[in-house]
Design a protein around this motif. Structure first.
Motif, PDB file in Angstrom:
ATOM      1  N   ASP A   1      -3.609   2.960   3.013  1.00  0.00           N
ATOM      2  CA  ASP A   1      -2.740   3.858   3.771  1.00  0.00           C
ATOM      3  C   ASP A   1      -2.795   3.478   5.250  1.00  0.00           C
ATOM      4  O   ASP A   1      -3.540   2.588   5.653  1.00  0.00           O
ATOM      5  CB  ASP A   1      -3.205   5.302   3.575  1.00  0.00           C
ATOM      6  CG  ASP A   1      -2.132   6.329   3.894  1.00  0.00           C
ATOM      7  OD1 ASP A   1      -0.972   5.941   4.165  1.00  0.00           O
ATOM      8  OD2 ASP A   1      -2.446   7.533   3.880  1.00  0.00           O
ATOM      9  N   THR A   2      -1.984   4.143   6.046  1.00  0.00           N
ATOM     10  CA  THR A   2      -1.962   3.901   7.483  1.00  0.00           C
ATOM     11  C   THR A   2      -1.751   5.224   8.205  1.00  0.00           C
ATOM     12  O   THR A   2      -2.059   6.278   7.682  1.00  0.00           O
ATOM     13  CB  THR A   2      -0.840   2.911   7.866  1.00  0.00           C
ATOM     14  OG1 THR A   2       0.394   3.413   7.366  1.00  0.00           O
ATOM     15  CG2 THR A   2      -1.089   1.540   7.303  1.00  0.00           C
ATOM     16  N   ALA A   3      -1.180   5.148   9.390  1.00  0.00           N
ATOM     17  CA  ALA A   3      -0.989   6.337  10.221  1.00  0.00           C
ATOM     18  C   ALA A   3       0.188   7.167   9.715  1.00  0.00           C
ATOM     19  O   ALA A   3       1.305   6.686   9.650  1.00  0.00           O
ATOM     20  CB  ALA A   3      -0.756   5.926  11.669  1.00  0.00           C
TER      21      ALA A   3
ATOM     22  N   SER B   1       3.671   5.131   6.541  1.00  0.00           N
ATOM     23  CA  SER B   1       2.908   5.673   5.428  1.00  0.00           C
ATOM     24  C   SER B   1       3.889   6.367   4.505  1.00  0.00           C
ATOM     25  O   SER B   1       4.645   7.230   4.930  1.00  0.00           O
ATOM     26  CB  SER B   1       1.859   6.669   5.919  1.00  0.00           C
ATOM     27  OG  SER B   1       1.160   7.218   4.811  1.00  0.00           O
ATOM     28  N   ASN B   2       3.886   5.953   3.246  1.00  0.00           N
ATOM     29  CA  ASN B   2       4.770   6.556   2.269  1.00  0.00           C
ATOM     30  C   ASN B   2       3.951   6.861   1.023  1.00  0.00           C
ATOM     31  O   ASN B   2       3.515   5.943   0.329  1.00  0.00           O
ATOM     32  CB  ASN B   2       5.930   5.602   1.937  1.00  0.00           C
ATOM     33  CG  ASN B   2       6.927   6.226   1.002  1.00  0.00           C
ATOM     34  OD1 ASN B   2       6.926   7.437   0.787  1.00  0.00           O
ATOM     35  ND2 ASN B   2       7.783   5.406   0.432  1.00  0.00           N
ATOM     36  N   MET B   3       3.711   8.137   0.799  1.00  0.00           N
ATOM     37  CA  MET B   3       2.953   8.590  -0.358  1.00  0.00           C
ATOM     38  C   MET B   3       1.588   7.901  -0.441  1.00  0.00           C
ATOM     39  O   MET B   3       1.154   7.454  -1.499  1.00  0.00           O
ATOM     40  CB  MET B   3       3.767   8.389  -1.638  1.00  0.00           C
ATOM     41  CG  MET B   3       5.039   9.223  -1.644  1.00  0.00           C
ATOM     42  SD  MET B   3       6.040   9.045  -3.125  1.00  0.00           S
ATOM     43  CE  MET B   3       4.956   9.783  -4.340  1.00  0.00           C
TER      44      MET B   3
ATOM     45  N   GLU C   1      -6.225   5.460  -1.165  1.00  0.00           N
ATOM     46  CA  GLU C   1      -6.494   5.574  -2.602  1.00  0.00           C
ATOM     47  C   GLU C   1      -5.790   4.526  -3.445  1.00  0.00           C
ATOM     48  O   GLU C   1      -5.973   4.497  -4.657  1.00  0.00           O
ATOM     49  CB  GLU C   1      -6.061   6.963  -3.088  1.00  0.00           C
ATOM     50  CG  GLU C   1      -6.796   8.058  -2.384  1.00  0.00           C
ATOM     51  CD  GLU C   1      -6.248   9.437  -2.670  1.00  0.00           C
ATOM     52  OE1 GLU C   1      -7.059  10.369  -2.679  1.00  0.00           O
ATOM     53  OE2 GLU C   1      -5.030   9.575  -2.876  1.00  0.00           O
ATOM     54  N   PHE C   2      -4.988   3.658  -2.848  1.00  0.00           N
ATOM     55  CA  PHE C   2      -4.120   2.811  -3.665  1.00  0.00           C
ATOM     56  C   PHE C   2      -4.277   1.309  -3.429  1.00  0.00           C
ATOM     57  O   PHE C   2      -3.421   0.535  -3.839  1.00  0.00           O
ATOM     58  CB  PHE C   2      -2.661   3.224  -3.442  1.00  0.00           C
ATOM     59  CG  PHE C   2      -2.398   4.653  -3.820  1.00  0.00           C
ATOM     60  CD1 PHE C   2      -2.322   5.035  -5.146  1.00  0.00           C
ATOM     61  CD2 PHE C   2      -2.247   5.628  -2.842  1.00  0.00           C
ATOM     62  CE1 PHE C   2      -2.095   6.356  -5.505  1.00  0.00           C
ATOM     63  CE2 PHE C   2      -2.012   6.952  -3.192  1.00  0.00           C
ATOM     64  CZ  PHE C   2      -1.938   7.322  -4.521  1.00  0.00           C
ATOM     65  N   LEU C   3      -5.360   0.855  -2.784  1.00  0.00           N
ATOM     66  CA  LEU C   3      -5.559  -0.575  -2.583  1.00  0.00           C
ATOM     67  C   LEU C   3      -5.547  -1.314  -3.916  1.00  0.00           C
ATOM     68  O   LEU C   3      -5.017  -2.421  -4.014  1.00  0.00           O
ATOM     69  CB  LEU C   3      -6.868  -0.852  -1.846  1.00  0.00           C
ATOM     70  CG  LEU C   3      -7.180  -2.334  -1.624  1.00  0.00           C
ATOM     71  CD1 LEU C   3      -7.622  -2.574  -0.204  1.00  0.00           C
ATOM     72  CD2 LEU C   3      -8.184  -2.855  -2.611  1.00  0.00           C
TER      73      LEU C   3
END
Length: 136
Positions: A20-22, A54-56, A88-90
């Motif tokens: 994720d990001t900002a 950041s998208n979802m 949570e999605f790496l």
């Protein structure tokens, strides 16, 4: 264990966003502060083009995130990789990561939380030291 080159003055730090990001002003301000801090201390930065998206819970789609990691390992201009953030999605981008490229171009990678998904295989499968520590 292979130990990539340690940090020196005037190196370039790659900041990928494999998770994720900002997504809010507080985190955006933290990133801006981090950019200023590193640049004021003589480091050059190669920032993810998705650093402020950041998208979802994702900075981009899985293929884009994997490609970004590959590009940072491939780049001779980047000396050190510091993951932007946890999340949570790496795990979604791992099928797109070229681990042979990483093995042939070892660099220190730092991060914690979700970036463990990239640190763990680099350290355990390829015997390259990583840093479990602060994100960007």
């Amino acid at each position: 264990m292979k130990y990539p080159s340690f940090l020196k003055e005037n190196i370039t730090i790659g900041v990928p966003a494999p998770s994720d990001t900002a997504k809010d002003n507080k985190k955006i301000n933290k990133y801006k502060h981090s950019i200023k801090y590193f640049e004021d201390n003589g480091y050059k930065l190669k920032l993810s083009k998705n650093l402020f998206t950041s998208n979802m819970g994702r900075s981009a789609d899985a293929k884009t995130r994997g490609k970004e990691l590959n590009e940072m390992f491939k780049s001779k201009d980047i000396d050190f990789i510091l993951c932007a953030s946890g999340g949570e999605f790496l795990v979604e981008c791992l099928p797109y990561v070229d681990f042979d490229l990483i093995k042939d171009n070892p660099k220190f990678v730092a991060g914690f939380s979700d970036p463990t998904g990239i640190l763990f295989p680099i350290t355990t499968k390829y015997d390259i030291a990583t840093i479990y520590g602060s994100n960007f």
